[in-house]
Enzyme design. Structure first.
Site, short mmCIF file in Angstrom:
data_model
loop_
_atom_site.label_atom_id
_atom_site.label_comp_id
_atom_site.label_asym_id
_atom_site.label_seq_id
_atom_site.Cartn_x
_atom_site.Cartn_y
_atom_site.Cartn_z
N ILE A 18 61.03 3.31 33.75
CA ILE A 18 62.20 2.42 33.77
C ILE A 18 63.48 3.21 33.48
O ILE A 18 64.51 3.01 34.14
CB ILE A 18 62.00 1.29 32.74
CG1 ILE A 18 60.86 0.35 33.19
CG2 ILE A 18 63.29 0.50 32.54
CD1 ILE A 18 60.44 -0.68 32.15
N ASP A 63 64.34 13.18 20.42
CA ASP A 63 63.21 12.42 19.89
C ASP A 63 63.79 11.31 19.04
O ASP A 63 64.36 11.57 17.97
CB ASP A 63 62.32 13.34 19.05
CG ASP A 63 61.14 12.60 18.44
OD1 ASP A 63 61.07 11.36 18.57
OD2 ASP A 63 60.29 13.26 17.83
N ASN A 90 66.22 3.04 25.80
CA ASN A 90 65.04 2.67 26.59
C ASN A 90 63.78 3.38 26.12
O ASN A 90 62.67 2.95 26.44
CB ASN A 90 65.34 3.01 28.07
CG ASN A 90 64.09 3.09 28.90
OD1 ASN A 90 63.57 2.06 29.35
ND2 ASN A 90 63.58 4.29 29.12
N ARG A 124 73.49 4.37 15.59
CA ARG A 124 74.24 4.98 14.48
C ARG A 124 74.99 6.22 14.96
O ARG A 124 76.15 6.44 14.62
CB ARG A 124 73.24 5.35 13.39
CG ARG A 124 73.86 5.69 12.06
CD ARG A 124 72.77 6.24 11.15
NE ARG A 124 71.99 5.24 10.49
CZ ARG A 124 70.67 5.36 10.22
NH1 ARG A 124 70.01 6.43 10.59
NH2 ARG A 124 70.04 4.41 9.58
N TYR A 156 53.94 -3.87 18.39
CA TYR A 156 54.94 -3.63 19.44
C TYR A 156 55.85 -4.84 19.60
O TYR A 156 57.07 -4.73 19.66
CB TYR A 156 54.19 -3.32 20.73
CG TYR A 156 55.02 -3.21 21.98
CD1 TYR A 156 55.79 -2.08 22.23
CD2 TYR A 156 55.00 -4.22 22.95
CE1 TYR A 156 56.53 -1.96 23.39
CE2 TYR A 156 55.73 -4.11 24.12
CZ TYR A 156 56.50 -2.98 24.35
OH TYR A 156 57.23 -2.87 25.50
N LYS A 160 59.85 -5.19 18.99
CA LYS A 160 60.74 -5.60 20.08
C LYS A 160 61.52 -6.86 19.69
O LYS A 160 62.70 -7.02 20.05
CB LYS A 160 59.94 -5.84 21.36
CG LYS A 160 59.40 -4.57 22.03
CD LYS A 160 60.50 -3.73 22.65
CE LYS A 160 59.96 -2.62 23.55
NZ LYS A 160 61.02 -1.72 24.04
N ILE A 189 56.24 -4.21 34.27
CA ILE A 189 56.88 -3.31 35.24
C ILE A 189 55.89 -2.19 35.57
O ILE A 189 55.32 -1.57 34.66
CB ILE A 189 58.17 -2.69 34.65
CG1 ILE A 189 59.11 -3.78 34.11
CG2 ILE A 189 58.86 -1.82 35.69
CD1 ILE A 189 59.59 -4.78 35.14
N1 LIG Z 1 56.36 -0.96 31.79
C1 LIG Z 1 56.37 -2.18 31.28
O1 LIG Z 1 55.58 -3.06 31.69
C2 LIG Z 1 57.37 -2.56 30.20
C3 LIG Z 1 57.53 -3.90 29.89
C4 LIG Z 1 58.44 -4.27 28.91
C5 LIG Z 1 59.20 -3.31 28.28
N2 LIG Z 1 59.03 -2.00 28.60
C6 LIG Z 1 59.86 -1.03 27.87
O2 LIG Z 1 60.53 -0.19 28.78
C7 LIG Z 1 60.78 1.08 28.19
C8 LIG Z 1 60.31 2.19 29.12
O3 LIG Z 1 58.91 2.04 29.35
P1 LIG Z 1 58.18 2.64 30.65
O4 LIG Z 1 57.19 1.63 31.09
O5 LIG Z 1 59.20 3.14 31.62
O6 LIG Z 1 57.37 3.84 30.00
P2 LIG Z 1 57.27 5.40 30.42
O7 LIG Z 1 56.17 5.94 29.57
O8 LIG Z 1 57.18 5.55 31.88
O9 LIG Z 1 58.66 5.99 29.95
C9 LIG Z 1 58.99 6.08 28.57
C10 LIG Z 1 59.93 7.25 28.38
O10 LIG Z 1 60.27 7.31 26.98
C11 LIG Z 1 60.11 8.67 26.55
N3 LIG Z 1 59.82 8.67 25.11
C12 LIG Z 1 58.70 8.27 24.48
N4 LIG Z 1 58.82 8.45 23.15
C13 LIG Z 1 60.04 8.99 22.94
C14 LIG Z 1 60.75 9.42 21.78
N5 LIG Z 1 60.20 9.36 20.57
N6 LIG Z 1 62.01 9.90 21.94
C15 LIG Z 1 62.56 10.00 23.17
N7 LIG Z 1 61.93 9.64 24.31
C16 LIG Z 1 60.69 9.12 24.19
C17 LIG Z 1 58.96 9.22 27.39
O11 LIG Z 1 58.94 10.64 27.41
C18 LIG Z 1 59.29 8.59 28.74
O12 LIG Z 1 60.19 9.37 29.48
C19 LIG Z 1 60.06 1.05 26.83
O13 LIG Z 1 61.00 0.71 25.82
C20 LIG Z 1 59.05 -0.08 27.00
O14 LIG Z 1 58.69 -0.67 25.76
C21 LIG Z 1 58.13 -1.59 29.55
#
Ligand SMILES: NC(=O)c1ccc[n+]([C@@H]2O[C@H](COP(=O)([O-])OP(=O)(O)OC[C@H]3O[C@@H](n4cnc5c(N)ncnc54)[C@H](O)[C@@H]3O)[C@@H](O)[C@H]2O)c1
Length: 261
Positions: A18, A63, A90, A124, A156, A160, A189
């Site tokens: 995302i 991080d 994100n 922050r 989780y 959220k 997603i």
């Molecule tokens: N995919 C879904 O169905 C879904 C649904 C609702 C919400 N979300 C939210 O969307 C966001 C992105 O999820 P996604 O599905 O694209 O996952 P993804 O795993 O494809 O991407 C997550 C990204 O976050 C990075 N990341 C993880 N821990 C980190 C940290 N400590 N510091 C910095 N970067 C970090 C990862 O390296 C990665 O690039 C998340 O917040 C997730 O909770 C996803």
């Protein structure tokens, strides 16, 4: 639309999924983009790809579970571009934890640390710069419909859910400084987070009123709206982007694989 010309945007977790979709969308609308991710190699690849398309893009290792790392990342973005106009929180995701009865204190802390405290740390570090944005700074955070209704994955989901209240308090507190805070709450997603559960995706798709699993660009479009001048008079809102899944809240998904998200 070029709503982000002359805008400096930092997106956490933009190396994949995302976040990468949001980076591509905002870059396509003219933003200079900082890809802030703990996966430094993938962040670098994403920034190189964005730059090849004509975007001013930089990768910063970040991080969100470390205040020092976040502060250094924000400082690097401001050093590179001179200021910061938009922060997109994100990074993160579900940690693949056991069900409620087996969750340890450490499990809870780890999930809350990345999901809720990660956003606190970024806000922050970024807010002092956002208040100085000539365009009026703003923050868009990526939550989840899990924070809005009982879909399972309790740690989780609780983390959220905290993002909604945090967004509202920050929006209220920072409005006088001209900084807006909004939350986008995705439904399911298709990203790598689901790679090991293709059957779950098929089952969930059949329950979604609008008939399909979401794509990163569905979320990116909503983030782009809230981060843009088109939303200049919108702050403190939560926008679900879920194909209508919340219409089924607590019913269809209760015992489904959505527990793991
Ligand atoms: N995919 C879904 O169905 C879904 C649904 C609702 C919400 N979300 C939210 O969307 C966001 C992105 O999820 P996604 O599905 O694209 O996952 P993804 O795993 O494809 O991407 C997550 C990204 O976050 C990075 N990341 C993880 N821990 C980190 C940290 N400590 N510091 C910095 N970067 C970090 C990862 O390296 C990665 O690039 C998340 O917040 C997730 O909770 C996803």
């Amino acid at each position: 639309m070029r709503r982000f010309e002359d805008r400096i945007v930092m997106i956490t977790g933009a190396a994949h999924g995302i976040g990468l979709g949001i980076a591509e969308r905002l870059a396509g609308e003219g933003a200079a983009v900082a890809v802030a991710d703990v996966d430094a190699a993938a962040g670098e690849r994403a920034a190189v790809r964005l730059a090849a398309g004509g975007t001013q893009a930089v990768a910063v290792t970040c991080d969100v579970t470390s205040g020092e790392s976040v502060a250094a990342a924000v400082a690097a973005v401001v050093a590179r571009f001179g200021r910061l106009d938009v922060l997109v929180n994100n990074a993160g995701g579900g940690l693949n934890l056991p069900d409620l009865d087996e969750l340890t204190d450490d499990d809870w802390h780890r999930q809350i640390d990345v999901t809720l405290m990660g956003v606190v740390r970024c806000v922050r570090a970024a807010t002092p710069h956002l208040t100085r944005s000539p365009h009026g700074g703003n923050v868009v955070t990526v939550g989840s419909i899990n924070g809005l209704a009982p879909f399972g994955s309790v740690a989780y989901s609780a983390a959220k859910a905290g993002l909604r209240n945090l967004t509202e308090n920050l929006a209220s507190r920072c409005a006088a400084d001209g900084v807006r805070f909004n939350l986008v709450a995705p439904g399911t997603i298709r990203t790598r987070a689901w790679d090991d559960q293709p059957d779950s995706l098929d089952r969930i798709a059949s329950t979604i009123p609008l008939g399909r699993i979401g794509r990163p660009d569905d979320i990116a479009a909503a983030v782009a709206f809230l981060a843009s001048g088109d939303a200049a008079w919108i702050t403190g809102v939560t926008l679900p982007v879920d194909g209508g899944a919340l219409l089924n809240a607590g019913r269809v998904f209760r015992d489904s694989a959505a527990r793991t998200r």
